[in-house]
Design an enzyme around this catalytic site. Structure first.
Site, short mmCIF file in Angstrom:
data_model
loop_
_atom_site.label_atom_id
_atom_site.label_comp_id
_atom_site.label_asym_id
_atom_site.label_seq_id
_atom_site.Cartn_x
_atom_site.Cartn_y
_atom_site.Cartn_z
N SER A 15 44.89 -6.09 79.00
CA SER A 15 45.63 -5.61 80.18
C SER A 15 45.34 -6.45 81.41
O SER A 15 46.11 -6.44 82.37
CB SER A 15 45.26 -4.15 80.47
OG SER A 15 45.56 -3.32 79.38
N SER A 58 47.43 1.14 78.24
CA SER A 58 47.46 2.54 77.79
C SER A 58 47.61 3.51 78.96
O SER A 58 48.11 4.62 78.80
CB SER A 58 46.17 2.88 77.03
OG SER A 58 45.06 2.88 77.91
N THR A 61 42.58 3.41 80.56
CA THR A 61 41.38 2.58 80.62
C THR A 61 40.52 3.03 81.79
O THR A 61 40.99 3.08 82.93
CB THR A 61 41.75 1.10 80.76
OG1 THR A 61 42.74 0.76 79.80
CG2 THR A 61 40.52 0.22 80.58
N GLU A 187 39.36 -10.92 69.03
CA GLU A 187 39.98 -9.70 68.54
C GLU A 187 40.81 -9.90 67.27
O GLU A 187 40.73 -9.09 66.34
CB GLU A 187 40.86 -9.08 69.63
CG GLU A 187 40.06 -8.53 70.80
CD GLU A 187 40.87 -7.59 71.66
OE1 GLU A 187 41.09 -6.45 71.24
OE2 GLU A 187 41.30 -8.01 72.76
N HIS A 203 28.56 -30.33 84.90
CA HIS A 203 27.37 -30.20 85.75
C HIS A 203 26.31 -29.30 85.12
O HIS A 203 25.31 -28.99 85.75
CB HIS A 203 27.78 -29.66 87.12
CG HIS A 203 28.68 -30.57 87.88
ND1 HIS A 203 28.23 -31.48 88.80
CD2 HIS A 203 30.03 -30.75 87.80
CE1 HIS A 203 29.25 -32.17 89.29
NE2 HIS A 203 30.35 -31.74 88.69
N LYS A 294 34.32 3.33 73.01
CA LYS A 294 35.03 4.28 73.86
C LYS A 294 34.67 5.73 73.51
O LYS A 294 34.55 6.59 74.38
CB LYS A 294 36.54 4.06 73.76
CG LYS A 294 37.01 2.77 74.38
CD LYS A 294 38.51 2.60 74.24
CE LYS A 294 38.99 1.33 74.93
NZ LYS A 294 40.46 1.15 74.81
#
Length: 300
Positions: A15, A58, A61, A187, A203, A294
């Site tokens: 998202s 969704s 979140t 994923e 660097h 979750k």
């Protein structure tokens, strides 16, 4: 008078990647700073002159919802991009400007739905002057025309990256594309990898290339508008990489603008991640570990 002093785009994962890429594409066009926030807390500069764009596919979140609550307390100008959930409910209840996109997909699979609306919102609030519509049309045309070449390049890259750990590099102005590819490899392909940008990696990380490791595979995103000194750095970097791995994949973009080139490379990278998943014989849509996380957070 131009009232918006800064923009904060809030979103994570599939998202949030759109905002990361967009901020780089419109950097020269934007009339104020654009900051990407991928956390629970918003920066202290947010005030009533800040445009806060909350992105959650969704709509549920937790991080963007917490950022939204904080932005409300700061009386910020709030707008939302979502397919539904709590974010849509709040937007309608508070009469916030919002764009509802089609649902029913994994967030990373809805990139094409969530990416363009942010351009529209930035244009609507006059943060950018270019509507980018023609560039989107040209990007789609190029991808359609080049679909055979894109798939061919993706298949070759897949064979080289299979059973390897991808190390992804790009010009700093295309870091969002590198991040998208890293996320898709994570994923869809269920693989670890990392990314860095040039010139910054020259660097620090370049010094880390000291041990031969054929498990590593370098992927370099290339564009004809990469700064000329960065292009030279890439060539010199390759001579270093070649000492420690025999697998170096260079992916070249096509298109006339940064938006077109970014979308071209996103398309190539997405294909690679899908083909790697198929070659490994895995379910590319499965994200059980995220679901578990979750579920655990829901207990708090």
């Amino acid at each position: 008078m131009f009232s918006i002093e800064n923009v904060l785009i809030c979103g994570l994962g599939g998202s949030g990647i759109g905002g990361t890429i967009i901020a780089q594409i419109v950097a020269q066009d934007a009339k104020c700073p654009i900051t990407i926030n991928k956390d629970y807390k918003i920066p202290g500069f947010v005030n009533e002159n800040t445009l806060v764009v909350c992105c959650s596919y969704s709509g549920n979140t937790e991080e963007p919802l917490e950022m939204l609550e904080q932005a409300q307390a700061k009386n910020a100008i709030i707008t939302c991009v979502t397919s539904g959930g709590k974010l849509e409910e709040i937007a309608k209840e508070k009469n916030y400007n919002h764009i509802i996109i089609p649902g029913g997909h994994p967030p990373r699979g809805a990139f094409g739905f969530g990416f363009p609306p942010i351009f529209y919102l930035l244009s609507h609030y006059k943060v950018i002057s270019n509507d980018y519509i023609s560039q989107f049309k040209n990007a789609v045309k190029t991808i359609d025309t080049e679909k055979g070449n894109i798939l061919y390049a993706a298949k070759i890259a897949t064979e080289k990256l299979y059973n390897k750990i991808p190390v992804i590099y790009s010009d700093a102005n295309y870091e969002g594309v590198a991040v998208r590819f890293r996320q898709q490899i994570n994923e869809n392909s269920k693989m670890l990898c990392w990314h860095h940008v040039i010139p910054e990696m020259n660097h620090n990380e370049l010094v880390g290339w000291t041990t031969k490791n054929e498990d590593l595979a370098v992927v370099i995103f290339r564009n004809d508008d990469d700064y000329f000194r960065t292009q030279k750095r890439m060539e010199v970097n390759k001579t270093v990489f070649e000492k420690y791995t025999s697998t170096i994949v260079e992916l070249y973009s096509k298109g006339d603008t940064q938006l077109e080139k970014a979308l071209y490379l996103v398309h190539v990278g997405d294909w690679i991640s899908l083909l790697l998943g198929e070659k490994k014989g895995i379910d590319i849509s499965e994200v059980n570990v995220i679901t578990h996380l979750k579920d655990e957070l829901a207990k708090i």
